[in-house]
Scaffold this active site. Structure first.
Site, short mmCIF file in Angstrom:
data_model
loop_
_atom_site.label_atom_id
_atom_site.label_comp_id
_atom_site.label_asym_id
_atom_site.label_seq_id
_atom_site.Cartn_x
_atom_site.Cartn_y
_atom_site.Cartn_z
CG HIS A 129 30.56 -92.66 -81.83
ND1 HIS A 129 30.69 -93.97 -81.43
CD2 HIS A 129 31.85 -92.17 -81.87
CE1 HIS A 129 31.97 -94.25 -81.24
NE2 HIS A 129 32.69 -93.18 -81.49
CG HIS B 129 27.52 -101.79 -84.31
ND1 HIS B 129 28.67 -102.12 -84.99
CD2 HIS B 129 27.92 -101.06 -83.24
CE1 HIS B 129 29.71 -101.64 -84.34
NE2 HIS B 129 29.29 -100.99 -83.28
CG ASP C 191 25.75 -96.69 -76.97
OD1 ASP C 191 26.51 -96.58 -75.99
OD2 ASP C 191 26.11 -96.53 -78.15
#
Ligand code: COA
Length: 397
Positions: free
Chosen positions: A237, A281, A338
């Protein structure tokens, strides 16, 4: 094998990914008015993310998420003034941080932040008041004070005294200031502001769902946010922004040591079934709407730094682009937000272990909005489990 165990085994070995509901994949578990995430759009309360990133400030987005609508000029002024007035963090928190953040031992800033937020609950005048008014107050205080906890943690890690917040700086610039004691360059403050907008909310992701589960027991906002921080820390995450940059550094060192190229590093990763951080994802299968926005801004910072005669920081984007191309060509997996975040914060000179805490500084708005939404129409979250354990046995037989 019991019939339940047979079902579980079928799920684990199926080649049909659509049938694999482990991790609640593909399951809709509740309603929300806060955010919509799908293949084509990411929307915060009716506004599309690219629109917000281009035209709004983080404070405006925080108001939108917490209050439910776009602020007017006067509402925005009052909200910003209130946040500035709430920024200083209590001495109790600074005292404890000065004991736990100074290495040795080296404690990860996410752990420090989790403790910091827990400590804030001890001094918050409304900790156990779950009324809408008190919750909005608490959300504002958390939003205003988390940069102070992150900043104090970094200053203490660096052997320096924490600084007081600067009331003349906006939320993003003050966050950077508190980590260094230096006013950030304009472009850095702008890029931080946009990254905070991009990270602010993402419907029922793992940490938000954690917050909602905790809130659904009628526990308080600080408890739920501490749980959210714990969930966000994991590398699958929020921890992925740090892990993504560590991976790029590993590739750079691999090449510098003459061990091979980006291509051979990637081939090794595929051969060993290594997970590449910052890619993939649960929802986005054709790319993360936020990634391109942040990559463009990060590259701008790298170009600006490099043109000033400094080290050629654009190299991180060159390596990143190669990794991205190979992942797409060979695995058809896109980068998530990210991946560019890691590079962007790195070229801004932010220490890697602070990337996920900065994510918290933003996502706390989404978490608090969800905690308030959960409390507004609460029913305890308590799903069922599919038992796949042994059949009934006799303790004395
Ligand atoms: C985000 C993530 C946890 C989603 O998990 P998920 O929804 O269970 O993953 P999926 O079902 O879409 O994965 C499909 C396939 O792609 C692979 N895959 C997904 N992400 C991958 C990655 N980053 N590197 C290598 N392979 C990956 C999976 O192993 C799986 O392969 P399989 O079919 O052979 O088992 C996962 O993509 C991941 O671990 N990414 C890296 C961590 C990260 O960047 N997290 C931040 C998310 S915003």
């Amino acid at each position: 094998m019991t019939s339940a165990a047979t079902t579980a085994a079928k799920i684990k070995t199926t080649s049909d990914k659509a049938a694999d509901t482990r991790g609640l994949a593909g399951q809709t578990v509740g309603d929300t008015e806060i955010c919509s995430v799908n293949q084509t759009q990411l929307i915060y309360r009716g506004y599309e993310i690219a629109d917000l990133a281009a035209n709004a400030t983080f404070e405006e987005v925080a108001y939108l998420l917490l209050v439910g609508e776009k602020p007017g000029p006067q509402e925005l002024k009052e909200f910003k003034d209130e946040l500035v007035s709430m920024r200083p963090i209590p001495d109790l928190v600074i005292d404890v941080l000065s004991k736990i953040a100074a290495p040795p031992p080296e404690v990860h800033p996410m752990d420090i932040l989790r403790t910091g937020v827990s400590l804030l609950s001890h001094v918050d005048p409304e900790t156990n008041d779950n009324s809408p008014k008190a919750e909005l107050n608490k959300a504002k205080r958390l939003l205003a004070q988390i940069p102070g906890v992150i900043g104090a943690c970094q200053m203490i890690r660096d052997g320096k005294e924490p600084v007081y917040p600067d009331p003349n700086l906006n939320h993003a610039a003050n966050l950077l200031y508190m980590m260094t004691g230096r006013k950030p360059p304009e472009l850095h403050a702008k890029v931080m502001d946009v990254s905070l907008i991009l990270y602010a909310e993402h419907d029922f992701n793992a940490s938000t769902f954690t917050c909602r589960c905790i809130a659904s027991t009628e526990a308080d906002m600080h408890s739920a946010v501490c749980g959210g921080i714990g969930a966000l820390k994991g590398p699958l995450h929020g921890g992925a922004n740090e892990a993504a940059m560590e991976m790029l550094k590993e590739i750079d060192q691999y090449m510098a040591a003459g061990k091979g190229t980006v291509e051979s590093f990637m081939q090794n990763a595929f051969d060993t079934k290594r997970k590449l951080m910052g890619f993939g994802h649960r929802v986005y299968k054709n790319g993360d709407h936020r990634a391109g926005i942040l990559r463009g801004l990060g590259l701008k910072v790298a170009q600006q730094q490099s043109s000033g005669g400094g080290p050629k920081l654009t190299k991180w984007f060159d390596i990143g682009d190669k990794v991205q191309k190979i992942m797409l060509e060979q695995k058809n997996i896109h980068p998530n937000v990210d991946f560019p975040c890691g590079m962007t914060y790195y070229v801004m000179g932010i220490p890697v272990p602070q990337y996920t805490p900065i994510f918290v500084a933003s996502r706390v708005t989404g978490w608090c909005a969800h905690i308030m939404e959960q409390h507004k129409d609460n029913r305890i979250i308590r799903p069922l489990a599919n038992y796949v354990g042994p059949g009934l046995k006799k303790w004395n037989g």
